[in-house]
Write a protein that holds these residues in place. Structure first.
Motif, short mmCIF file in Angstrom:
data_model
loop_
_atom_site.label_atom_id
_atom_site.label_comp_id
_atom_site.label_asym_id
_atom_site.label_seq_id
_atom_site.Cartn_x
_atom_site.Cartn_y
_atom_site.Cartn_z
N ARG A 14 42.20 39.64 54.43
CA ARG A 14 43.34 40.27 53.76
C ARG A 14 44.58 39.40 53.89
O ARG A 14 45.35 39.25 52.93
CB ARG A 14 43.58 41.66 54.33
N ARG A 15 44.81 38.84 55.08
CA ARG A 15 45.95 37.95 55.27
C ARG A 15 45.82 36.70 54.41
O ARG A 15 46.80 36.23 53.81
CB ARG A 15 46.09 37.55 56.74
N ARG A 16 44.61 36.18 54.31
CA ARG A 16 44.38 34.98 53.51
C ARG A 16 44.66 35.26 52.04
O ARG A 16 45.28 34.44 51.35
CB ARG A 16 42.93 34.52 53.68
N ILE A 17 44.21 36.41 51.56
CA ILE A 17 44.46 36.76 50.17
C ILE A 17 45.95 36.92 49.90
O ILE A 17 46.46 36.47 48.87
CB ILE A 17 43.70 38.06 49.80
N ARG A 18 46.68 37.53 50.85
CA ARG A 18 48.13 37.67 50.67
C ARG A 18 48.82 36.31 50.57
O ARG A 18 49.72 36.11 49.77
CB ARG A 18 48.72 38.51 51.81
N LEU A 19 48.39 35.35 51.40
CA LEU A 19 48.98 34.01 51.37
C LEU A 19 48.67 33.30 50.06
O LEU A 19 49.53 32.64 49.46
CB LEU A 19 48.46 33.19 52.56
N LEU A 20 47.41 33.43 49.60
CA LEU A 20 47.02 32.80 48.34
C LEU A 20 47.77 33.41 47.16
O LEU A 20 48.17 32.71 46.23
CB LEU A 20 45.51 32.94 48.14
N VAL A 21 47.96 34.72 47.23
CA VAL A 21 48.71 35.40 46.17
C VAL A 21 50.16 34.91 46.15
O VAL A 21 50.73 34.67 45.09
CB VAL A 21 48.66 36.93 46.38
N VAL A 58 51.67 35.88 37.34
CA VAL A 58 52.57 36.37 38.38
C VAL A 58 52.43 37.88 38.53
O VAL A 58 52.36 38.41 39.65
CB VAL A 58 54.04 36.01 38.05
N SER A 59 52.39 38.60 37.40
CA SER A 59 52.25 40.06 37.46
C SER A 59 50.90 40.46 38.02
O SER A 59 50.79 41.43 38.78
CB SER A 59 52.44 40.68 36.06
N SER A 60 49.86 39.69 37.68
CA SER A 60 48.52 39.96 38.20
C SER A 60 48.48 39.75 39.71
O SER A 60 47.95 40.58 40.46
CB SER A 60 47.51 39.04 37.50
N ALA A 61 49.05 38.63 40.15
CA ALA A 61 49.08 38.35 41.59
C ALA A 61 49.94 39.37 42.33
O ALA A 61 49.62 39.78 43.45
CB ALA A 61 49.61 36.94 41.83
N ALA A 80 45.38 48.29 40.41
CA ALA A 80 45.59 46.86 40.32
C ALA A 80 44.74 46.24 39.21
O ALA A 80 45.20 45.38 38.45
CB ALA A 80 45.24 46.19 41.66
N LEU A 81 43.50 46.70 39.07
CA LEU A 81 42.63 46.20 38.02
C LEU A 81 43.15 46.55 36.63
O LEU A 81 43.06 45.76 35.69
CB LEU A 81 41.21 46.77 38.20
N ARG A 82 43.72 47.75 36.49
CA ARG A 82 44.28 48.17 35.20
C ARG A 82 45.47 47.28 34.82
O ARG A 82 45.64 46.90 33.65
CB ARG A 82 44.72 49.63 35.26
N VAL A 83 46.28 46.92 35.79
CA VAL A 83 47.43 46.05 35.53
C VAL A 83 46.94 44.67 35.09
O VAL A 83 47.46 44.08 34.13
CB VAL A 83 48.31 45.92 36.79
#
Length: 231
Positions: A14-21, A58-61, A80-83
């Motif tokens: 989860r932390r890794r995904i937040r950093l990548l985002v 950007v909006s997706s991330a 999140a998927l709908r966005v």
């Protein structure tokens, strides 16, 4: 002890995904500003579409960042998927309209050296970000993280297509390559939007203690996007 190890691994992912985002948002925000400015100056619908794709990325991330900012990301996944899906569809509509307007309006795009340089950099950077996020998303079993990585990968395909169109226009004067590339992007965006809208292809529960040779550790028979055998 095994359960604790799985929980720790999920926290790391989860932390890794937040950093990548965060990295994706920063890069695409800069990319959007440059692409939209250069595309407007050159009247290039493909380059403007590229900039808008960066805005949508950007909006997706940001949607994925919002999902993983809460204590229970799984509960926010559907929103999140709908966005993400809506972003794909919006991009497809805009680019299609502008590409057709360019073709039938005869508004030929000009050459853009800045656009060519920007897109060339994206061809290198985007695949790296997409691969890293997709790998983490698959292991975590997050359909939204995988969907966002696909958005980033779409940016790679778009970069290559836009680069080809810009180079053909600059070198040979083939102005029609620009709107043609844009229409191709619209078709891909619709397909990816449908995939994100369906977005329930990840296996649950995720088996974080599974053999690495099994890929993401999904249950037998899973063919969703989070699995190695998935699309």
């Amino acid at each position: 002890m095994e359960l604790t190890g799985s929980a720790d691994r999920r926290a790391v992912l989860r932390r890794r995904i937040r950093l990548l985002v965060a990295a994706t948002i920063t890069y695409n925000a800069i990319e959007a500003i440059i692409a939209l400015s250069a595309g407007t100056i050159a009247s290039s619908v493909a380059l403007i579409g590229f900039g808008l794709d960066s805005v949508i990325e950007v909006s997706s991330a940001a949607a994925v960042a919002w999902q993983f900012s809460g204590p229970d990301p799984e509960r926010r996944e559907r929103v999140a998927l709908r966005v993400i899906a809506g972003s794909f569809f919006a991009l497809a509509v805009y680019v299609t309209v502008e590409a057709l307007r360019t073709v039938f309006g005869g508004d030929e795009p000009e050459r853009s050296t800045v656009g060519i340089a920007l897109v060339a950099v994206s061809v290198v950077v985007m695949p790296i970000l997409s691969w890293a996020q997709r790998r983490a998303g698959r292991e975590l079993g997050s359909a939204s993280a995988v969907a966002d990585s696909r958005q980033t990968l779409l940016c790679t395909y778009l970069s290559a297509g836009v680069l080809a169109g810009l180079v053909l226009n600059a070198a040979l004067g083939w102005w029609w390559a620009d709107p043609l590339v844009a229409l191709g992007l619209a078709l891909v965006a619709v397909r990816e939007g449908r995939e994100a809208w369906r977005g329930d292809g990840c296996c649950a529960p995720l088996l974080l203690d599974a053999d690495p040779a099994d890929g993401c550790g999904c249950a037998a028979g899973c063919t969703g996007p989070c699995c190695v055998g998935g699309p």
